[in-house]
Structures are given as C-alpha cells and as structure tokens.
Design a protein around this motif. Structure first.
Motif, PDB file in Angstrom:
ATOM      1  N   THR A 162       0.915  -1.210   0.187  1.00 13.89           N
ATOM      2  CA  THR A 162       0.043   0.174  -0.090  1.00 13.89           C
ATOM      3  C   THR A 162       0.779   1.210   0.185  1.00 13.89           C
ATOM      4  O   THR A 162       2.035   1.159   0.683  1.00 13.89           O
ATOM      5  CB  THR A 162      -0.924   0.008   1.258  1.00 13.89           C
ATOM      6  N   ILE A 164       2.704   4.583   0.663  1.00 16.30           N
ATOM      7  CA  ILE A 164       3.340   5.415   1.845  1.00 16.30           C
ATOM      8  C   ILE A 164       3.554   6.920   1.143  1.00 16.30           C
ATOM      9  O   ILE A 164       4.856   6.974   0.812  1.00 16.30           O
ATOM     10  CB  ILE A 164       4.480   5.006   2.518  1.00 16.30           C
ATOM     11  N   ARG A 165       2.748   7.925   1.288  1.00 16.84           N
ATOM     12  CA  ARG A 165       3.136   9.211   0.736  1.00 16.84           C
ATOM     13  C   ARG A 165       3.308  10.256   1.830  1.00 16.84           C
ATOM     14  O   ARG A 165       3.596  11.501   1.707  1.00 16.84           O
ATOM     15  CB  ARG A 165       1.870   9.592  -0.473  1.00 16.84           C
ATOM     16  N   GLU A 168       0.809  10.551   7.728  1.00 14.83           N
ATOM     17  CA  GLU A 168      -0.407   9.842   8.051  1.00 14.83           C
ATOM     18  C   GLU A 168      -0.435   8.547   7.703  1.00 14.83           C
ATOM     19  O   GLU A 168      -1.152   7.523   8.202  1.00 14.83           O
ATOM     20  CB  GLU A 168      -1.630  10.835   7.659  1.00 14.83           C
ATOM     21  N   ASP A 169       0.113   8.262   6.280  1.00 17.00           N
ATOM     22  CA  ASP A 169      -0.248   6.858   5.673  1.00 17.00           C
ATOM     23  C   ASP A 169       0.768   5.860   6.676  1.00 17.00           C
ATOM     24  O   ASP A 169       0.329   4.874   6.530  1.00 17.00           O
ATOM     25  CB  ASP A 169       0.620   7.022   4.404  1.00 17.00           C
ATOM     26  N   LYS A 173      -0.030   1.032   9.923  1.00 22.27           N
ATOM     27  CA  LYS A 173       0.566   0.068   9.123  1.00 22.27           C
ATOM     28  C   LYS A 173       1.561  -0.951   9.868  1.00 22.27           C
ATOM     29  O   LYS A 173       2.340  -0.686  10.876  1.00 22.27           O
ATOM     30  CB  LYS A 173       1.481   0.754   7.879  1.00 22.27           C
TER      31      LYS A 173
END
Length: 381
Positions: A162, A164-165, A168-169, A173
């Motif tokens: 998924t 990670i930008r 918050e991302d 996780k």
C-alpha cells in the motif's frame, strides 16, 4: 609502506611462479542464506575468483542450501561451515557490541549527506570492530568466530503493498524491520513493528502479514520481492543495514591456517567487503528502475517526512544508549556512541569519491584498517 595494489600484484606474481601449488588448494565451506544471483553472492564469487587466483585457498559457496541466514551464525560457530555471512541483529545479546554501531546507521543519512550510506557504514563497522572495540572481538571469540570485515547496504526504503506518501499513511501499518532503531522510527509515526526473518518476507507480504518491509532496494532481487512490492517510498527510513560479518571465519578453522594463509585472507578481505558494498550500491538504482518498469509506483520522500526523520534520529540517541546499557549491559556507552558518530562523519568524507569504485574502496579499507592487522596475532590468542 607498500600500498594495497602493489601488495596484490606482488602476491599474484609470486603465486603464479609456482602453478603446481594450485592442485593443493584448501577449500573452505562458506554459507550464505541468499539465493544465487544478487549483489551479495556476486560479490562473494568475485572475491573467491581472486582468492583462487592469488592464494592456495578457495571457497565452496553454499547459497541458501547449507544454512539459512538465521542458522549461519551458530552454524559457523559449530563448524558446520568454515565461514559465513553473519547477520548480527538476529542474535542481539551475543553480538550486542557490534549491534551498537549497526543501530546507529541512520546517522549516515542525516546531517551531512553521504554519497553512499552503505560505503560509510561498511567502513565504520569494519574500523570500529577491528581497531576500536575489544569487546566486539571478545563476543566473536565467544561465538568461535573471527571477524574479517563488514558491508553496508544502500539506504533503507519502504517496499510496500500500500502507498506511503505522508506521515499519516504510516499510521496503523505493519512494517517489517530488522534494525531496532528503524522499528522505533516506524512506531514513532504510528506504525507497528513486525520482526520476521528476511527469508520469510515474500510470504509475509503476499499474505498481508506485513504492509511494508524496510529494506534496501537490491533486496527486491535478492529475495524475489518484485512480485509482491506495489509501491516504493524512497529515503525512508534511511540509514543502512550494517549488522553483517561479511567474512566471519570459524575460529578453529582460522587458527588451523598457516600464517601466510591468514595474511592472504586479511589482504583480500577488504576486496570482499568492497565488492559486495559497491554491488549493492549499483544494484539499488537498477532494481528501482526495474520495479518502475514492472509497474511499481516509485514515491519520492516528502520533505515533511525528511524533517521528522532528522528529529527522530536526534532524539533516538538517548534511547539507543539506554537500551544497550540496560538491556545488554554495555559499558561506557556514551563514549562508544560518540566514537562511532565521529567515525560515521569520518567515513562520509573518506568514501565521497570512492563509494562506487571497488578498487578505490578496497584500497581505502586496506589502508585504514586491514593493513594494521597482524596475521601472527589476530584471532590467535
């Protein structure tokens, strides 16, 4: 003093003068938990080619067949292999003195930028263990091993299923980490650290056990992770994996070698460290580009995350010191931390022009470290 290249040339000429001796070459069993065809195993074969050409020693390299990565340290200790590729964080207490500098690798990618965090940490780890850390040597001796140099991977990135930008991302996780400091980095931003052996990462990512693994880009090829990696975020968490004894030799085997053979191993060991480290550096760009061509999205590190990471590394120094003092009983941790931090800055400068050149890195490791070792005494007491 004779430089490394002159010494190597003289050795080759002298050995070539007695070609019949090649038939009596002594074979050492070398175990590594990587499959064939990657930065590490290719570097080992380059080293072995020189070993066979210039000495009466050679390696029989067992690639992910004799011992896996976690089995290799006790396997070398017990003589199942004569030498091996030792991952020290798998055995946190047994190699705690070596794991201290390995846990400081994020310093290599903050502050003054390094051209190659791997080259920096290869130099730092090798110099620290061999010249400055008697306690490291005693721990290797307790594991019936002799240390002949370290390697450093390229900086760690996020290999994910998924994206990670942003900071918050990271929240929620599940992130595989092999370095305690990097695990704390993940937890600092709301992620969950997951500890699993490197050989199990493919299955863990494919089955959703982890969302990301913090790894250097060449491990995409080394562990066949191209198929399960859909997103790569560069520059996070940074640092390098440097908890590696790239040529640890069983102590009984080492002491059974002649002084001349030990001298030749010391002479050639810096090439082994340099070849693997430079291969890693070159493979990072190649594998990121290959991943891009395969449809993996490459995400540049957001500036906010870079700043937050710098702050984390600064604050984490106290945690590292307390952990190694309280959990593992290391003494004089403040002094050791400061010494290692100084070595990191030193090797940033030393490797600026040599980080991508195997011969230059070999010369550097020889001059700064290996030329100062005595084959008559190193590992013999």
């Amino acid at each position: 003093m004779m430089n490394y290249k002159a010494l190597a040339l003289l050795s080759t000429i002298l050995y070539a003068a007695f070609p019949g001796d090649a038939a009596q070459a002594e074979t050492l069993r070398y175990a590594i938990g990587f499959p064939p065809g990657g930065s590490v195993t290719d570097g080992l074969h380059e080293f072995n080619d020189r070993l066979k050409a210039e000495t009466d020693l050679e390696l029989k390299i067992y690639e992910l067949s004799l011992l896996d990565l976690k089995e290799t340290p006790p396997g070398v200790r017990d003589g199942l292999a004569d030498a091996g590729y030792i991952i020290t964080p798998y055995y946190a207490a047994e190699y705690s003195e070596t794991n201290l500098p390995a846990n400081m690798s994020m310093l290599a990618t903050v502050g003054t930028p390094a051209k190659s965090s791997g080259a920096v940490m290869a130099g730092v780890m090798t110099e620290y263990v061999m010249l400055h850390c008697d306690e490291c040597q005693q721990q290797y001796k307790a594991q019936n091993q002799i240390f002949l140099g370290a390697i450093g991977t390229p900086e760690y990135v996020q290999l994910c299923t998924t994206p990670i930008r942003s900071i918050e991302d990271l929240k929620g996780k599940k992130m595989r980490s092999s370095v305690d400091a990097m695990g704390r980095w993940a937890e600092n931003f709301g992620a969950t650290k997951v500890s699993i052996p490197a050989n199990d990462i493919y299955e863990a990512m494919s089955q959703g056990v982890v969302d990301c693994t913090m790894f250097s880009a060449p491990e995409l090829g080394n562990f066949q992770l191209f198929d399960v990696t859909k997103y790569i975020t560069l520059g996070l968490p940074g640092g390098s994996f440097a908890g590696v004894g790239a040529m640890n030799v069983n102590l009984d085997t080492w002491q059974s070698l002649s002084k001349e053979q030990r001298s030749e191993m010391l002479r050639l060991a810096p090439f082994n460290a340099a070849a693997i480290t430079v291969n890693y550096h070159r493979a990072a760009e190649q594998d990121i580009e290959k991943a891009r061509q395969n449809g993996t999205e490459i995400i540049e590190r957001p500036e906010a995350m870079a700043k937050a990471t710098e702050e984390f590394v600064r604050d984490d120094a106290a945690v590292i010191k307390a952990s190694f003092q309280n959990d593992y009983g290391l003494e004089n941790v403040d002094e050791k931390y400061d010494l290692i931090a100084g070595l990191i800055e030193k090797w940033k400068g030393l490797t600026e022009d040599s980080h991508n050149d195997k011969d230059a890195m070999t010369e550097l490791l020889w001059t700064e470290v290996f030329s100062k070792m005595d084959a008559a005494t190193y590992g013999m007491n």
